[in-house]
Design a protein around this motif. Structure first.
Motif, PDB file in Angstrom:
ATOM      1  N   TRP A 134       0.785  -1.115  -0.046  1.00 48.23           N
ATOM      2  CA  TRP A 134      -0.020   0.085   0.027  1.00 48.23           C
ATOM      3  C   TRP A 134       0.822   1.253   0.110  1.00 48.23           C
ATOM      4  CZ3 TRP A 134      -5.352   0.933   2.016  1.00 48.23           C
ATOM      5  CH2 TRP A 134      -6.125  -0.172   1.775  1.00 48.23           C
ATOM      6  N   ARG A 135       1.886   1.160   0.805  1.00 47.95           N
ATOM      7  CA  ARG A 135       2.832   2.309   0.881  1.00 47.95           C
ATOM      8  C   ARG A 135       3.506   2.709  -0.443  1.00 47.95           C
ATOM      9  NH1 ARG A 135       4.938   0.657   5.178  1.00 47.95           N
ATOM     10  NH2 ARG A 135       6.909  -0.064   4.601  1.00 47.95           N
ATOM     11  N   HIS A 136       3.796   1.629  -1.294  1.00 52.04           N
ATOM     12  CA  HIS A 136       4.320   1.893  -2.555  1.00 52.04           C
ATOM     13  C   HIS A 136       3.266   2.492  -3.744  1.00 52.04           C
ATOM     14  CE1 HIS A 136       7.486   0.656  -5.588  1.00 52.04           C
ATOM     15  NE2 HIS A 136       6.660  -0.015  -6.375  1.00 52.04           N
ATOM     16  N   HIS A 137       2.177   2.299  -3.296  1.00 51.90           N
ATOM     17  CA  HIS A 137       1.057   2.837  -4.234  1.00 51.90           C
ATOM     18  C   HIS A 137       0.298   3.856  -3.591  1.00 51.90           C
ATOM     19  CE1 HIS A 137       1.123  -0.115  -7.339  1.00 51.90           C
ATOM     20  NE2 HIS A 137       1.747  -1.062  -6.549  1.00 51.90           N
ATOM     21  N   GLY A 138       1.143   4.920  -2.943  1.00 55.14           N
ATOM     22  CA  GLY A 138       0.272   6.011  -2.564  1.00 55.14           C
ATOM     23  C   GLY A 138       0.480   6.351  -1.253  1.00 55.14           C
ATOM     24  N   GLU A 139       1.693   6.321  -0.672  1.00 56.61           N
ATOM     25  CA  GLU A 139       2.391   6.514   0.636  1.00 56.61           C
ATOM     26  C   GLU A 139       1.869   7.787   1.383  1.00 56.61           C
ATOM     27  OE1 GLU A 139       6.496   7.349   2.952  1.00 56.61           O
ATOM     28  OE2 GLU A 139       6.550   6.707   1.067  1.00 56.61           O
ATOM     29  N   TRP A 140       1.870   8.927   0.642  1.00 54.48           N
ATOM     30  CA  TRP A 140       1.470  10.064   1.311  1.00 54.48           C
ATOM     31  C   TRP A 140      -0.236  10.135   1.407  1.00 54.48           C
ATOM     32  CZ3 TRP A 140       4.031  15.194  -0.891  1.00 54.48           C
ATOM     33  CH2 TRP A 140       5.549  15.056  -0.674  1.00 54.48           C
ATOM     34  N   TRP A 141      -0.730   9.251   0.999  1.00 62.98           N
ATOM     35  CA  TRP A 141      -2.400   9.482   1.008  1.00 62.98           C
ATOM     36  C   TRP A 141      -3.099   8.507   1.688  1.00 62.98           C
ATOM     37  CZ3 TRP A 141      -1.975  13.941  -0.162  1.00 62.98           C
ATOM     38  CH2 TRP A 141      -0.959  14.503  -1.074  1.00 62.98           C
ATOM     39  N   ASP A 142      -2.459   8.260   2.964  1.00 60.50           N
ATOM     40  CA  ASP A 142      -3.094   7.179   3.808  1.00 60.50           C
ATOM     41  C   ASP A 142      -4.374   8.120   4.685  1.00 60.50           C
ATOM     42  OD1 ASP A 142      -3.653   5.377   5.639  1.00 60.50           O
ATOM     43  OD2 ASP A 142      -1.568   5.237   6.686  1.00 60.50           O
ATOM     44  N   THR A 143      -5.565   7.459   4.347  1.00 63.76           N
ATOM     45  CA  THR A 143      -6.829   8.157   4.883  1.00 63.76           C
ATOM     46  C   THR A 143      -7.327   7.124   6.149  1.00 63.76           C
ATOM     47  OG1 THR A 143      -8.332   6.971   3.202  1.00 63.76           O
ATOM     48  CG2 THR A 143      -7.137   9.110   2.525  1.00 63.76           C
ATOM     49  N   LEU A 144      -6.722   6.007   6.289  1.00 64.86           N
ATOM     50  CA  LEU A 144      -7.547   5.011   7.248  1.00 64.86           C
ATOM     51  C   LEU A 144      -7.945   5.777   8.473  1.00 64.86           C
ATOM     52  CD1 LEU A 144      -8.496   2.243   7.862  1.00 64.86           C
ATOM     53  CD2 LEU A 144      -6.166   1.694   8.951  1.00 64.86           C
ATOM     54  N   SER A 145      -7.090   6.556   9.076  1.00 64.83           N
ATOM     55  CA  SER A 145      -7.267   7.171  10.322  1.00 64.83           C
ATOM     56  C   SER A 145      -8.668   8.358  10.209  1.00 64.83           C
ATOM     57  CB  SER A 145      -6.068   7.846  10.993  1.00 64.83           C
ATOM     58  OG  SER A 145      -5.649   8.653  10.047  1.00 64.83           O
ATOM     59  N   ARG A 146      -8.603   8.983   9.225  1.00 61.70           N
ATOM     60  CA  ARG A 146      -9.471   9.748   8.913  1.00 61.70           C
ATOM     61  C   ARG A 146     -10.807   9.166   8.819  1.00 61.70           C
ATOM     62  NH1 ARG A 146      -9.290  12.156   2.858  1.00 61.70           N
ATOM     63  NH2 ARG A 146     -10.349  10.520   2.181  1.00 61.70           N
ATOM     64  N   GLU A 147     -10.969   8.104   7.859  1.00 62.71           N
ATOM     65  CA  GLU A 147     -12.366   7.400   7.828  1.00 62.71           C
ATOM     66  C   GLU A 147     -12.780   6.911   9.042  1.00 62.71           C
ATOM     67  OE1 GLU A 147     -11.879   9.063   5.025  1.00 62.71           O
ATOM     68  OE2 GLU A 147     -10.583   7.585   4.179  1.00 62.71           O
ATOM     69  N   GLU A 148     -11.937   6.288   9.851  1.00 60.24           N
ATOM     70  CA  GLU A 148     -12.196   5.529  11.495  1.00 60.24           C
ATOM     71  C   GLU A 148     -12.718   6.819  12.183  1.00 60.24           C
ATOM     72  OE1 GLU A 148      -9.349   1.805  11.620  1.00 60.24           O
ATOM     73  OE2 GLU A 148      -8.530   3.549  12.375  1.00 60.24           O
ATOM     74  N   GLU A 149     -11.946   8.087  12.054  1.00 60.33           N
ATOM     75  CA  GLU A 149     -12.512   9.134  12.854  1.00 60.33           C
ATOM     76  C   GLU A 149     -13.909   9.505  12.633  1.00 60.33           C
ATOM     77  OE1 GLU A 149     -11.475  13.634  13.806  1.00 60.33           O
ATOM     78  OE2 GLU A 149     -10.072  12.695  13.002  1.00 60.33           O
ATOM     79  N   MET A 150     -14.312   9.551  11.107  1.00 60.26           N
ATOM     80  CA  MET A 150     -15.591   9.891  10.791  1.00 60.26           C
ATOM     81  C   MET A 150     -16.662   8.955  10.710  1.00 60.26           C
ATOM     82  SD  MET A 150     -15.333  13.228   9.915  1.00 60.26           S
ATOM     83  CE  MET A 150     -16.868  13.602   8.675  1.00 60.26           C
ATOM     84  N   PHE A 151     -16.473   7.453  10.586  1.00 59.82           N
ATOM     85  CA  PHE A 151     -17.280   6.735  10.443  1.00 59.82           C
ATOM     86  C   PHE A 151     -17.110   5.517  11.437  1.00 59.82           C
ATOM     87  CE2 PHE A 151     -16.835   8.377   6.224  1.00 59.82           C
ATOM     88  CZ  PHE A 151     -18.046   8.401   5.558  1.00 59.82           C
ATOM     89  N   GLY A 152     -16.139   5.309  12.160  1.00 55.38           N
ATOM     90  CA  GLY A 152     -15.880   4.177  12.827  1.00 55.38           C
ATOM     91  C   GLY A 152     -14.926   3.030  12.366  1.00 55.38           C
ATOM     92  N   GLY A 153     -15.053   2.177  12.846  1.00 58.01           N
ATOM     93  CA  GLY A 153     -14.099   0.927  12.336  1.00 58.01           C
ATOM     94  C   GLY A 153     -14.429   0.651  10.834  1.00 58.01           C
ATOM     95  N   MET A 154     -13.298   0.513  10.160  1.00 56.70           N
ATOM     96  CA  MET A 154     -13.271  -0.051   8.550  1.00 56.70           C
ATOM     97  C   MET A 154     -13.361  -1.561   8.550  1.00 56.70           C
ATOM     98  SD  MET A 154     -13.826   2.540   6.737  1.00 56.70           S
ATOM     99  CE  MET A 154     -14.873   3.208   8.007  1.00 56.70           C
ATOM    100  N   ASN A 155     -14.516  -2.269   8.195  1.00 57.02           N
ATOM    101  CA  ASN A 155     -14.714  -3.575   8.365  1.00 57.02           C
ATOM    102  C   ASN A 155     -14.047  -4.379   6.973  1.00 57.02           C
ATOM    103  OD1 ASN A 155     -15.816  -3.316  10.825  1.00 57.02           O
ATOM    104  ND2 ASN A 155     -17.714  -2.879  10.112  1.00 57.02           N
ATOM    105  N   ASP A 156     -14.265  -3.581   5.920  1.00 55.98           N
ATOM    106  CA  ASP A 156     -13.626  -4.384   4.564  1.00 55.98           C
ATOM    107  C   ASP A 156     -13.265  -3.354   3.727  1.00 55.98           C
ATOM    108  OD1 ASP A 156     -17.239  -5.145   3.921  1.00 55.98           O
ATOM    109  OD2 ASP A 156     -16.120  -3.391   3.044  1.00 55.98           O
ATOM    110  N   LEU A 157     -12.710  -3.619   2.503  1.00 56.85           N
ATOM    111  CA  LEU A 157     -12.143  -2.794   1.792  1.00 56.85           C
ATOM    112  C   LEU A 157     -13.196  -1.836   0.769  1.00 56.85           C
ATOM    113  CD1 LEU A 157      -9.617  -1.760   0.714  1.00 56.85           C
ATOM    114  CD2 LEU A 157      -9.300  -3.502  -1.135  1.00 56.85           C
ATOM    115  N   LYS A 158     -14.229  -2.568   0.466  1.00 55.15           N
ATOM    116  CA  LYS A 158     -15.339  -2.036  -0.336  1.00 55.15           C
ATOM    117  C   LYS A 158     -15.625  -0.610   0.602  1.00 55.15           C
ATOM    118  CE  LYS A 158     -19.851  -2.465  -2.438  1.00 55.15           C
ATOM    119  NZ  LYS A 158     -20.908  -3.342  -2.743  1.00 55.15           N
ATOM    120  N   GLN A 159     -16.208  -1.025   1.835  1.00 53.78           N
ATOM    121  CA  GLN A 159     -16.570   0.039   2.902  1.00 53.78           C
ATOM    122  C   GLN A 159     -15.638   1.206   2.872  1.00 53.78           C
ATOM    123  OE1 GLN A 159     -15.889  -0.702   7.208  1.00 53.78           O
ATOM    124  NE2 GLN A 159     -18.231  -0.084   7.454  1.00 53.78           N
ATOM    125  N   PHE A 160     -14.187   0.603   3.116  1.00 52.61           N
ATOM    126  CA  PHE A 160     -13.150   1.745   3.321  1.00 52.61           C
ATOM    127  C   PHE A 160     -13.049   2.456   1.980  1.00 52.61           C
ATOM    128  CE2 PHE A 160      -8.277   2.050   3.783  1.00 52.61           C
ATOM    129  CZ  PHE A 160      -8.387   3.437   4.210  1.00 52.61           C
TER     130      PHE A 160
END
Length: 881
Positions: free
Chosen positions: A560-586
Motif C-alpha cells: 500500500w505504501r508503494h502505491h500511495g504512501e502520502w495518501w493514507d486516509t484510514l485514520s480519517r475514515e475511522e474518525e468519521m465513520f468508525g471501524g473499517m470492516n472491509d475494503l469496499k466500505q473503506f
C-alpha cells in the motif's frame, strides 16, 4: 514538403551494459559482446519497459511491488533499429526527424553517426539526403544511453541538470519507473527546393473603422521560408493563403510574392467571425488555414494546414485585488472567464505508450465536467500534439508549465549553465510549437519554485527572467506567470491579503476546520489543492493480490505504501465513520470524504467570483495505479465520486449552501446562506428542503434571486431548528432548474453524532434499489462504437439510498453516466443515461482493450455500501442491439 510517418516500420530493440554498443567486441578476446537481452519487437512511439514485458523480461511494473525489480532497465543502454527505404518522391532534401527521444541519444545510418541529441522535448533532426541518394535503404539505429540520475520529488531543484520528466523518479502519486525510448513520432520529411519553416499565427477581434459597428476577426501570419538548396539559389516564389470557415467554405484566398529565405507577413480580416470561447461560455468554431508555397512555374513546393480559433485574449486583475497582485482573471472576447480547472499529470508513467483515444477520453471527461482549463504540470511533460488539438476543439484552456518543479530540500530554480541551455531549447521549441493553438492561455515558469520557504520565486530570478524574455519574444500575446503558485506566499493562509495565487492543502482538514479555513479565505486564485481518496474496489483488484485487499494503514503495508504512501486516509475514515470492516466500505467512505472536501472548496471559492478568479483541482488523473491519491480519475479510466461532485460544483447554473460544520447540535438552530452561481440574468428559484433518513420533510424554504454572470448572488439564509434527537442524519437538498429547464439538485449530509460523525450512515439498511433498463443499447454519437442505454432507478425501500451510481462489470469499456452518486429518498425515481466507449489504450493497459468479439456492456447499479437490487430488462431484453 511531404511527411512520411515511420512509426509502423519494423522496429526492434536490444539492451546492453553501458558503453558496450560503442565497443562492440571484447578487447581481450575479440569476440562480439552480445548484450543483456536479445533483439525484440519494439513499439514506436513507446518505451522499452512495455517491450520487455511483452517478451517476458519483466513482470507488470504496475502491480504490487513489481516496479522495484524493474529499476535495472533505466541503467542499461538500449539500441533501436529499423530499415528505412528511400522514398519515391522528388526531393531536394530529406530529413529524418525524431519528435521525442528519451533521453540522451546517438543516431546512426548504416553505422554512420548522424549526430547526438539530448532532451525530451526538442525534435532531433538529421539530414539523410546524401546517404539516401547513394542507397536504396538505410539501417537506422538509435542508441539511447542510460537515463540520467535526476531527482524525484525530494531533492534540490537548484541541482537539476536535465529536461527529463521528473515525476519518473518518484513522486507522491507515482513510483520510480524511469522511461527510456522513442516516446513520440518518427517522421521522414521530404523537401523540394523550398519549404515553410516556422509559422506563427495570432488572432484578434475588433470593431470596424468609422463606427460601422461591424466586427472583424484578424488573423496575423508570420511564416519563414527555408531554402533547401544553397544560399546562392534564391528563388522567386508565390505564397498562397486560403482561409475557410468552420463549415469548410473558402472565405479568402490571397497571394504574395516572396523570395526564398524571407519571412512572409500577412493579415487576413474576417468580417463577422465566429468566435472561439472556452467550454461553458460558447462554441469552439475552428477556421482552416492552408499555406501553399509555389515556384515560378506554379508547381506546389510545400503546403502547411492549420486549424485556428479567432478570439481576443486579455487578462485583468481581480475585483478588489491588491495593487501588487498579478492579473489572474482571463478575459476572452470581452467576457471574464471564471476558471473551472484541473491539474493534469502525464496519463501514464510510460508516456510514450499513450494513445490518441486515451487523450480523447480524458478531454471528453473534462468537458463533460464543465472544466474549462487544464494546467499541464511542470514536473511532468509537454504533451503530444493530439492533446492540444483536442483542447482547441473542446474549449479547454491550457496553462502550460515549463519543465521545472520544486524538490523539497530546496526549490530554487537551477542556474547551472548546462541546465539553462537545455531549458532555453525546450522553451523555444514549446513556444514555437504550441503558440498556434487557440486553447493556449497561460505560460508558467514551473511548479512551486521558491526563493525561500513559502515565498514563490519571481522575475528577479535569472532563470525565470530568461523564460519571461522568451515568452515575450515568441508568444507575447499570452500571460507568463513566474511559477505556480505565484505568491506573495506559496501556501493558503488565514492571514488576510497574502493569498494571491496559492497552493494547498491536499488533505481533508477535519471538521470543522476544513470549512472554517476555506469558507473564509480570501485567495485570488487557487491554482492547486485537493483531497485524497481511495480507488474503487474494481480498480484495486487489478493491481493488488488478494492478501492485500483489506483495510490497512500505509504504515503497516509495504505494498500500500508503494502505491500511495502520502495518501493514507484510514485514520480519517475511522474518525468519521468508525471501524473499517472491509475494503469496499473503506473505499466508499474514503471517496465520500474526498468528494465532500473538494466540493466545499470549489463552492466556497465560487461564492467569491471574481474576487477569486477560479479553482484548479489537484489532480485530474494519475499515471499509475494508486491505492489512494488526490486524483479524480484513476489510472484505468474509472471516475471517482469526487469527479462527479466536481462536475456538479462546476455546473453553469449552480446553487450552494454555505456552512461551517457537518455537525449539528440537537435543539439548536442551523443557519447558512444559499448562493446562486453563474447566471447571465433572470430570476432563479431555489427550493431548500430538510429531510431525515426516512425521507420525511422536516422543513422547506424557497429562495429567489436575480442572477449575475460576474458574481455569486446570496439568495437568502436557510434557517431551521435541529430536532432534539441525538445521533441522527439530516439532509439539506437544494433544488433548482438549469438553463434548459432540467431539475438539478445539490445535497448536503449533516449529523448530530459527536463521535464518528458519519457512523449513522453505515446503519442505513432500509433502502431498496430497483433498476429497469428502459432502452436497448444504441449508438451514442460520442465515438464510432460508443453505445448508450437508459436506466430507471427506483428506491422501493423505507430509507434513503446514498450515492447511487453505475458500474460496468467488465474492463473493455470506458463508462460514463450523465449523473452519478446521487441520492434517492424512499419512493423516488430517476432515469439515468449510461454511455460506454470501447477502450483503446496503450502499453500496460492494452490487455483491457475492446475487441470485436466482446459483448455489449453489462451495467450494475449500487448505492453507498449496498449492492444492486432487482434489474428488470426492457421488452427487448436490454442486452442486444
Amino acid at each position: 514538403m511531404k511527411q512520411i510517418l515511420l512509426n509502423d516500420l519494423k522496429w526492434e530493440v536490444k539492451g546492453y551494459w553501458p558503453w558496450v554498443p560503442l565497443k562492440g567486441t571484447s578487447m581481450e578476446l575479440g569476440q562480439e559482446l552480445m548484450g543483456v537481452t536479445d533483439w525484440m519487437p519494439a513499439t514506436v512511439p513507446g518505451g522499452v519497459h512495455y517491450d520487455l514485458y511483452r517478451q517476458g523480461w519483466i513482470s507488470n511494473p504496475y502491480e504490487e511491488l513489481n516496479s522495484l525489480s524493474c529499476e535495472w532497465v533505466e541503467n542499461r543502454w538500449w539500441v533501436f533499429r529499423t530499415t528505412l527505404e528511400r522514398p519515391e518522391l522528388e526531393s531536394t532534401r530529406i530529413e529524418l526527424v525524431f519528435q521525442g527521444l528519451d533521453y540522451e541519444a546517438a543516431v546512426y545510418a548504416d553505422n554512420v553517426l548522424l549526430g547526438e541529441h539530448r532532451g525530451m522535448f526538442e525534435a532531433a533532426i538529421f539530414d539523410v539526403t546524401d546517404l539516401l541518394s547513394e542507397r536504396e535503404s538505410l539501417e537506422i539505429s538509435v542508441l539511447l544511453k542510460q537515463a540520467p540520475d535526476e531527482m524525484g520529488q525530494i531533492g534540490k531543484t537548484s541541482a537539476t541538470f536535465t529536461q527529463k520528466s521528473r515525476f519518473n523518479y518518484k513522486w507522491d502519486f507515482s513510483t520510480r519507473l524511469v522511461n527510456v525510448g522513442i516516446w513520440d513520432d518518427v517522421v521522414l520529411r521530404v523537401h523540394q527546393q523550398c519549404s515553410w519553416d516556422v509559422v506563427s499565427i495570432t488572432t484578434d477581434t475588433e470593431l470596424g473603422k468609422k463606427g460601422s459597428g461591424q466586427a472583424f476577426g484578424r488573423i496575423t501570419i508570420q511564416a519563414s521560408i527555408k531554402q533547401m538548396a544553397g544560399p546562392e539559389h534564391v528563388r522567386a516564389l508565390t505564397a498562397s493563403i486560403t482561409c475557410s470557415d468552420p463549415e469548410g467554405n473558402p472565405l479568402q484566398v490571397q497571394s504574395y510574392s516572396v523570395l526564398s529565405g524571407e519571412v512572409l507577413n500577412a493579415e487576413l480580416d474576417i468580417p463577422e467571425p465566429q468566435l472561439w470561447y472556452p467550454n461553458g461560455y460558447g462554441k469552439q468554431p475552428l477556421y482552416s488555414l492552408k499555406l501553399k508555397l509555389l515556384d515560378e512555374y506554379d508547381m506546389e513546393l510545400d503546403t502547411r494546414s492549420l486549424q485556428i480559433g479567432i478570439r481576443k485574449l486579455n487578462y485583468m486583475r481581480n475585483v478588489e485585488s491588491p495593487a501588487n497582485a498579478l492579473p489572474y482573471t482571463v478575459v476572452i472576447n470581452g467576457r471574464k472567464i471564471y476558471i473551472k480547472g484541473v491539474n493534469m499529470t502525464p496519463l501514464d508513467h510510460l508516456y510514450g505508450n499513450v494513445t490518441v483515444e486515451q487523450y480523447q477520453q480524458m478531454i471528453h471527461l473534462m468537458k463533460a465536467a464543465h472544466i474549462n482549463l487544464v494546467r499541464v504540470w511542470g514536473g511532468g511533460i509537454i504533451e503530444k500534439k493530439a492533446f492540444y488539438d483536442l483542447c482547441d476543439v473542446n474549449g479547454i484552456m491550457v496553462w502550460q508549465e515549463f519543465i521545472q518543479s520544486s524538490s523539497g530540500i530546496d526549490n530554487i530554480p537551477s542556474k547551472q549553465p548546462e541546465f539553462l541551455e537545455l531549458l532555453r531549447k525546450t522553451a523555444c521549441a514549446a513556444l514555437c510549437d504550441k503558440r498556434n493553438h487557440v486553447s493556449m492561455t497561460v505560460w508558467s515558469g514551473g511548479n512551486e519554485l521558491m526563493s525561500e520557504p513559502n515565498k514563490p520565486s519571481d522575475l528577479s530570478d535569472t532563470n525565470l527572467a530568461m523564460l519571461k524574455e522568451l515568452v515575450e519574444k515568441y508568444d507575447p500575446q499570452r500571460l507568463f506567470l513566474p511559477t505556480s503558485a505565484s505568491g506573495p506566499v506559496e501556501y493558503i493562509t488565514e492571514v488576510k491579503g497574502q493569498g494571491h495565487d496559492v497552493h494547498g492543502y491536499w488533505k481533508y482538514m477535519g471538521n470543522p476546520y476544513h470549512y472554517e479555513l476555506y469558507g473564509s479565505n480570501d485567495n485570488l486564485l487557487h491554482s492547486e489543492f485537493g483531497v485524497d481518496g481511495l480507488s474503487s474496489l474494481k480498480s484495486l483488484e487489478k493491481f493488488l493480490n488478494a492478501d492485500n485487499l483489506q483495510p490497512i494503514s500505509m504504515e503497516n503495508s509495504a505494498v500500500w505504501r508503494h502505491h500511495g504512501e502520502w495518501w493514507d486516509t484510514l485514520s480519517r475514515e475511522e474518525e468519521m465513520f468508525g471501524g473499517m470492516n472491509d475494503l469496499k466500505q473503506f473505499s466508499a467512505c474514503s471517496q465520500w470524504m474526498q468528494a465532500e472536501g473538494i466540493r466545499f472548496v470549489l463552492e466556497a471559492n465560487r461564492r467569491r467570483k471574481f474576487r477569486n478568479s477560479g479553482s484548479i483541482v489537484w489532480q485530474f488523473n494519475e499515471p499509475w495505479p494508486n491505492v489512494s491519491c488526490t486524483n479524480l480519475v484513476d489510472y484505468y479510466g474509472e471516475t471517482k465520486m469526487a469527479y462527479h461532485w466536481v462536475k456538479q460544483a462546476f455546473r453553469p447554473l449552480h446553487a450552494s449552501l454555505d456552512y461551517r460544520s457537518l455537525l449539528l447540535t440537537a435543539g439548536t438552530r442551523f443557519q447558512g446562506n444559499v448562493f446562486v452561481h453563474g447566471v447571465d440574468g433572470g430570476r432563479v428559484q431555489v427550493d431548500a428542503e430538510v429531510l431525515d433518513a426516512a425521507g420525511r420533510s422536516l422543513y422547506r424554504q424557497t429562495f429567489e434571486a436575480d442572477g449575475d454572470k460576474d458574481r455569486a448572488v446570496c439568495a437568502g439564509s436557510l434557517n431551521f431548528s435541529v430536532p432534539e434527537q441525538e445521533n441522527l442524519l439530516y439532509f439539506v437538498r437544494l433544488s433548482f432548474r438549469d438553463v434548459e429547464g432540467e431539475l438539478q439538485q445539490n445535497l448536503y449530509v449533516f449529523s448530530t453524532a459527536k463521535k464518528h460523525l458519519y457512523a449513522p450512515t453505515l446503519e442505513l439498511t432500509g433502502g431498496n434499489l430497483q433498476v429497469r433498463q428502459e432502452s436497448l443499447w444504441h449508438p451514442a454519437g460520442v465515438g464510432e462504437k460508443s453505445r448508450q442505454a437508459h436506466f430507471t432507478l427506483h428506491n422501493t425501500g423505507s430509507e434513503v439510498l446514498l450515492h447511487v451510481h453505475a458500474e460496468e462489470k467488465g474492463n473493455h469499456y470506458w463508462m460514463e453516466a450523465e449523473e452519478q452518486f446521487h441520492t434517492l429518498f424512499p419512493g423516488e425515481k430517476r432515469t439515468v443515461m449510461v454511455t460506454c466507449t470501447p477502450k483503446l489504450a496503450g502499453g500496460f493497459l492494452t490487455g483491457e482493450n475492446y475487441s470485436s468479439t466482446d459483448a455489449l456492456p453489462e451495467i450494475k447499479f449500487c448505492s453507498f455500501l449496498r449492492a444492486q437490487g432487482e434489474t428488470i430488462p426492457d421488452e427487448g431484453e436490454g442486452k442486444h442491439e
